[in-house]
Design a protein around this motif. Sequence first.
Motif, PDB file in Angstrom:
ATOM      1  N   SER A 114      91.491  83.327  33.336  1.00 40.76           N
ATOM      2  CA  SER A 114      92.584  83.506  32.394  1.00 40.76           C
ATOM      3  C   SER A 114      92.484  82.443  31.308  1.00 40.76           C
ATOM      4  CB  SER A 114      93.942  83.389  33.108  1.00 40.76           C
ATOM      5  OG  SER A 114      94.186  82.042  33.475  1.00 40.76           O
ATOM      6  N   ALA A 115      93.228  82.655  30.223  1.00 44.41           N
ATOM      7  CA  ALA A 115      93.194  81.715  29.106  1.00 44.41           C
ATOM      8  C   ALA A 115      93.817  80.379  29.462  1.00 44.41           C
ATOM      9  CB  ALA A 115      93.924  82.325  27.906  1.00 44.41           C
ATOM     10  N   PHE A 116      94.544  80.319  30.578  1.00 46.30           N
ATOM     11  CA  PHE A 116      95.260  79.098  30.941  1.00 46.30           C
ATOM     12  C   PHE A 116      94.572  78.342  32.081  1.00 46.30           C
ATOM     13  CE2 PHE A 116      98.269  82.290  29.393  1.00 46.30           C
ATOM     14  CZ  PHE A 116      98.772  81.630  28.289  1.00 46.30           C
ATOM     15  N   GLU A 117      93.406  78.802  32.495  1.00 48.25           N
ATOM     16  CA  GLU A 117      92.708  78.163  33.604  1.00 48.25           C
ATOM     17  C   GLU A 117      91.671  77.181  33.068  1.00 48.25           C
ATOM     18  OE1 GLU A 117      90.204  79.332  37.626  1.00 48.25           O
ATOM     19  OE2 GLU A 117      90.504  80.814  36.063  1.00 48.25           O
ATOM     20  N   HIS A 118      91.717  75.945  33.523  1.00 47.34           N
ATOM     21  CA  HIS A 118      90.730  74.948  33.144  1.00 47.34           C
ATOM     22  C   HIS A 118      89.519  75.119  34.054  1.00 47.34           C
ATOM     23  CE1 HIS A 118      93.441  72.876  30.411  1.00 47.34           C
ATOM     24  NE2 HIS A 118      94.374  72.947  31.346  1.00 47.34           N
ATOM     25  N   THR A 119      88.377  75.449  33.480  1.00 50.92           N
ATOM     26  CA  THR A 119      87.225  75.814  34.288  1.00 50.92           C
ATOM     27  C   THR A 119      86.199  74.694  34.409  1.00 50.92           C
ATOM     28  OG1 THR A 119      86.069  76.743  32.372  1.00 50.92           O
ATOM     29  CG2 THR A 119      87.505  78.221  33.628  1.00 50.92           C
ATOM     30  N   GLY A 120      86.308  73.647  33.636  1.00 50.18           N
ATOM     31  CA  GLY A 120      85.371  72.538  33.705  1.00 50.18           C
ATOM     32  C   GLY A 120      86.087  71.263  34.120  1.00 50.18           C
ATOM     33  N   ARG A 121      85.596  70.591  35.153  1.00 49.76           N
ATOM     34  CA  ARG A 121      86.282  69.398  35.630  1.00 49.76           C
ATOM     35  C   ARG A 121      85.359  68.607  36.550  1.00 49.76           C
ATOM     36  NH1 ARG A 121      87.368  74.011  37.137  1.00 49.76           N
ATOM     37  NH2 ARG A 121      87.598  74.766  39.266  1.00 49.76           N
ATOM     38  N   ARG A 122      85.779  67.384  36.843  1.00 48.59           N
ATOM     39  CA  ARG A 122      85.061  66.542  37.790  1.00 48.59           C
ATOM     40  C   ARG A 122      85.503  66.901  39.210  1.00 48.59           C
ATOM     41  NH1 ARG A 122      82.689  61.268  37.992  1.00 48.59           N
ATOM     42  NH2 ARG A 122      82.947  61.073  35.737  1.00 48.59           N
ATOM     43  N   LEU A 123      84.543  66.968  40.113  1.00 46.88           N
ATOM     44  CA  LEU A 123      84.870  67.236  41.508  1.00 46.88           C
ATOM     45  C   LEU A 123      85.534  66.016  42.146  1.00 46.88           C
ATOM     46  CD1 LEU A 123      81.639  69.072  42.718  1.00 46.88           C
ATOM     47  CD2 LEU A 123      83.923  70.079  42.538  1.00 46.88           C
ATOM     48  N   GLY A 124      86.406  66.256  43.100  1.00 47.74           N
ATOM     49  CA  GLY A 124      87.020  65.164  43.826  1.00 47.74           C
ATOM     50  C   GLY A 124      86.003  64.419  44.677  1.00 47.74           C
ATOM     51  N   SER A 125      86.320  63.184  45.017  1.00 50.40           N
ATOM     52  CA  SER A 125      85.399  62.355  45.798  1.00 50.40           C
ATOM     53  C   SER A 125      85.636  62.457  47.300  1.00 50.40           C
ATOM     54  CB  SER A 125      85.527  60.901  45.361  1.00 50.40           C
ATOM     55  OG  SER A 125      86.864  60.441  45.545  1.00 50.40           O
ATOM     56  N   GLU A 126      86.680  63.163  47.726  1.00 52.26           N
ATOM     57  CA  GLU A 126      87.012  63.250  49.144  1.00 52.26           C
ATOM     58  C   GLU A 126      86.046  64.168  49.884  1.00 52.26           C
ATOM     59  OE1 GLU A 126      89.391  66.517  47.057  1.00 52.26           O
ATOM     60  OE2 GLU A 126      88.770  64.439  46.662  1.00 52.26           O
ATOM     61  N   GLN A 127      86.022  64.012  51.194  1.00 55.44           N
ATOM     62  CA  GLN A 127      85.231  64.899  52.045  1.00 55.44           C
ATOM     63  C   GLN A 127      85.997  66.211  52.267  1.00 55.44           C
ATOM     64  OE1 GLN A 127      82.028  64.205  53.461  1.00 55.44           O
ATOM     65  NE2 GLN A 127      82.098  62.512  51.992  1.00 55.44           N
ATOM     66  N   GLY A 128      85.259  67.251  52.652  1.00 54.48           N
ATOM     67  CA  GLY A 128      85.893  68.528  52.929  1.00 54.48           C
ATOM     68  C   GLY A 128      85.851  69.464  51.740  1.00 54.48           C
ATOM     69  N   THR A 129      86.760  70.430  51.741  1.00 55.07           N
ATOM     70  CA  THR A 129      86.776  71.471  50.711  1.00 55.07           C
ATOM     71  C   THR A 129      87.280  70.916  49.388  1.00 55.07           C
ATOM     72  OG1 THR A 129      87.161  73.172  52.395  1.00 55.07           O
ATOM     73  CG2 THR A 129      87.647  73.746  50.106  1.00 55.07           C
ATOM     74  N   LEU A 130      86.471  71.074  48.345  1.00 58.03           N
ATOM     75  CA  LEU A 130      86.818  70.608  47.010  1.00 58.03           C
ATOM     76  C   LEU A 130      87.253  71.750  46.100  1.00 58.03           C
ATOM     77  CD1 LEU A 130      83.769  68.216  46.434  1.00 58.03           C
ATOM     78  CD2 LEU A 130      85.989  67.667  47.464  1.00 58.03           C
ATOM     79  N   PHE A 131      86.856  72.968  46.452  1.00 60.29           N
ATOM     80  CA  PHE A 131      87.126  74.120  45.572  1.00 60.29           C
ATOM     81  C   PHE A 131      86.972  75.379  46.398  1.00 60.29           C
ATOM     82  CE2 PHE A 131      85.332  77.508  42.901  1.00 60.29           C
ATOM     83  CZ  PHE A 131      86.241  77.570  41.858  1.00 60.29           C
ATOM     84  N   ASP A 132      87.912  76.301  46.262  1.00 61.25           N
ATOM     85  CA  ASP A 132      87.725  77.640  46.810  1.00 61.25           C
ATOM     86  C   ASP A 132      88.364  78.651  45.876  1.00 61.25           C
ATOM     87  OD1 ASP A 132      90.442  77.383  47.486  1.00 61.25           O
ATOM     88  OD2 ASP A 132      89.967  76.777  49.516  1.00 61.25           O
ATOM     89  N   HIS A 133      87.780  79.840  45.856  1.00 58.04           N
ATOM     90  CA  HIS A 133      88.201  80.840  44.878  1.00 58.04           C
ATOM     91  C   HIS A 133      87.718  82.205  45.333  1.00 58.04           C
ATOM     92  CE1 HIS A 133      89.257  82.458  40.934  1.00 58.04           C
ATOM     93  NE2 HIS A 133      89.685  81.264  40.564  1.00 58.04           N
ATOM     94  N   GLY A 134      88.342  83.235  44.800  1.00 54.89           N
ATOM     95  CA  GLY A 134      87.816  84.577  44.974  1.00 54.89           C
ATOM     96  C   GLY A 134      86.538  84.742  44.186  1.00 54.89           C
ATOM     97  N   PHE A 135      86.001  85.957  44.176  1.00 50.85           N
ATOM     98  CA  PHE A 135      84.728  86.183  43.497  1.00 50.85           C
ATOM     99  C   PHE A 135      84.790  85.724  42.047  1.00 50.85           C
ATOM    100  CE2 PHE A 135      82.164  88.821  40.666  1.00 50.85           C
ATOM    101  CZ  PHE A 135      80.894  88.513  41.142  1.00 50.85           C
ATOM    102  N   LEU A 136      83.752  85.023  41.622  1.00 48.93           N
ATOM    103  CA  LEU A 136      83.566  84.595  40.241  1.00 48.93           C
ATOM    104  C   LEU A 136      82.164  85.003  39.812  1.00 48.93           C
ATOM    105  CD1 LEU A 136      84.995  80.981  40.574  1.00 48.93           C
ATOM    106  CD2 LEU A 136      86.039  82.809  39.221  1.00 48.93           C
ATOM    107  N   VAL A 147      82.103  72.420  49.212  1.00 44.54           N
ATOM    108  CA  VAL A 147      82.490  71.548  50.315  1.00 44.54           C
ATOM    109  C   VAL A 147      81.613  70.298  50.290  1.00 44.54           C
ATOM    110  CG1 VAL A 147      82.666  71.324  52.824  1.00 44.54           C
ATOM    111  CG2 VAL A 147      83.227  73.513  51.718  1.00 44.54           C
ATOM    112  N   ARG A 148      82.259  69.135  50.424  1.00 45.38           N
ATOM    113  CA  ARG A 148      81.504  67.887  50.521  1.00 45.38           C
ATOM    114  C   ARG A 148      81.340  67.510  51.987  1.00 45.38           C
ATOM    115  NH1 ARG A 148      80.611  64.068  46.760  1.00 45.38           N
ATOM    116  NH2 ARG A 148      82.302  64.815  45.419  1.00 45.38           N
ATOM    117  N   GLU A 149      80.088  67.318  52.399  1.00 40.49           N
ATOM    118  CA  GLU A 149      79.763  66.892  53.748  1.00 40.49           C
ATOM    119  C   GLU A 149      78.851  65.676  53.663  1.00 40.49           C
ATOM    120  OE1 GLU A 149      78.052  70.125  55.888  1.00 40.49           O
ATOM    121  OE2 GLU A 149      79.859  71.389  55.782  1.00 40.49           O
ATOM    122  N   GLY A 150      79.428  64.484  53.824  1.00 41.01           N
ATOM    123  CA  GLY A 150      78.637  63.268  53.694  1.00 41.01           C
ATOM    124  C   GLY A 150      78.113  63.110  52.283  1.00 41.01           C
ATOM    125  N   ASP A 151      76.794  62.982  52.146  1.00 45.32           N
ATOM    126  CA  ASP A 151      76.172  62.802  50.827  1.00 45.32           C
ATOM    127  C   ASP A 151      75.716  64.125  50.218  1.00 45.32           C
ATOM    128  OD1 ASP A 151      76.546  60.073  50.970  1.00 45.32           O
ATOM    129  OD2 ASP A 151      74.565  59.678  51.811  1.00 45.32           O
TER     130      ASP A 151
END
Length: 297
Positions: free
Chosen positions: A128-150, A184-188
Amino acid sequence: TAPDNTVTCWARRYTFGDPFLPRQIISLDEPLLAAPITLTGKAHGKPIVWAKHESSIESANDVEAHILGVARSRYLEVRTRVTIEYDGMMRVDLDLARTQDLTPLSELTLEIPLAKDHAIFIQNAQISAFEHTGRRLGSEQGTLFDHGFLNNVWLGDYKRGLQWFAESDQGWQNVDEDKAIQVVREGDTVKLLIHLINDPKYLLDWPVQFTFGLHATPTKPVDPVTRRRFVLNNMGDPWFADYNAYAYLWPNSRLKPGNSGMKWFGFPEPIDDDGYKQYLQGRLRDHGWKPLPYVYQ
């Protein structure tokens, strides 16, 4: 191409080995992958183990190369035909079939493990026109992003990266469609997970085909001056909009009171051609921007 099943294009190398998908991708002399790209899942409730797999270059010329791959497990056989074009775009046609009776296939995931230093940012298709699609990933472990089909997802650093893309999700089977694509971030390691199948009730009867692509970046030399330029729309005057800016300018700026500037809403054909030209010239004269007129003529 090289004897070790490597396809080379400008500044990038795709290497195939025992895995039937790339085991390493090099961009600007840096390895992007933390481990080979794999196809994981569960059949008959047990993890899929590809006991026999191989790949070989079928043909290659100055325009494209074709790599064939095959892998077999206890219950499944997968065949791939990979086409890599001169600019590094890689298309994968993956055929999956059962080798025994009707096969319960609850999970099938394409895993793309990237080294953390080369997965700092994410860019995905805009929904959508209101969705920010470019960004820095978080530094935490685990799931950083999930979404339906893109249609596409890019992960990378300041200079290089890897884009996955597909025209559609034809053949996909997901109970939770909102988590078809995950990071998903798993270790390094930062994994891009493409869940082709995630359905405990799914039964593989007839062969299915999945088509997707991978594209390592950059695809051509980047001019250091152009790299610093911003791309702006015609809404307001951001404080950072200096001579380094490109501006794409619709004819929908109100050239006259009550005048939308366009003959039809959303269709960039100006009502007043001369007024639109004067608007462009004024913007370029006052700001020194480089023009990208968005107009139908």
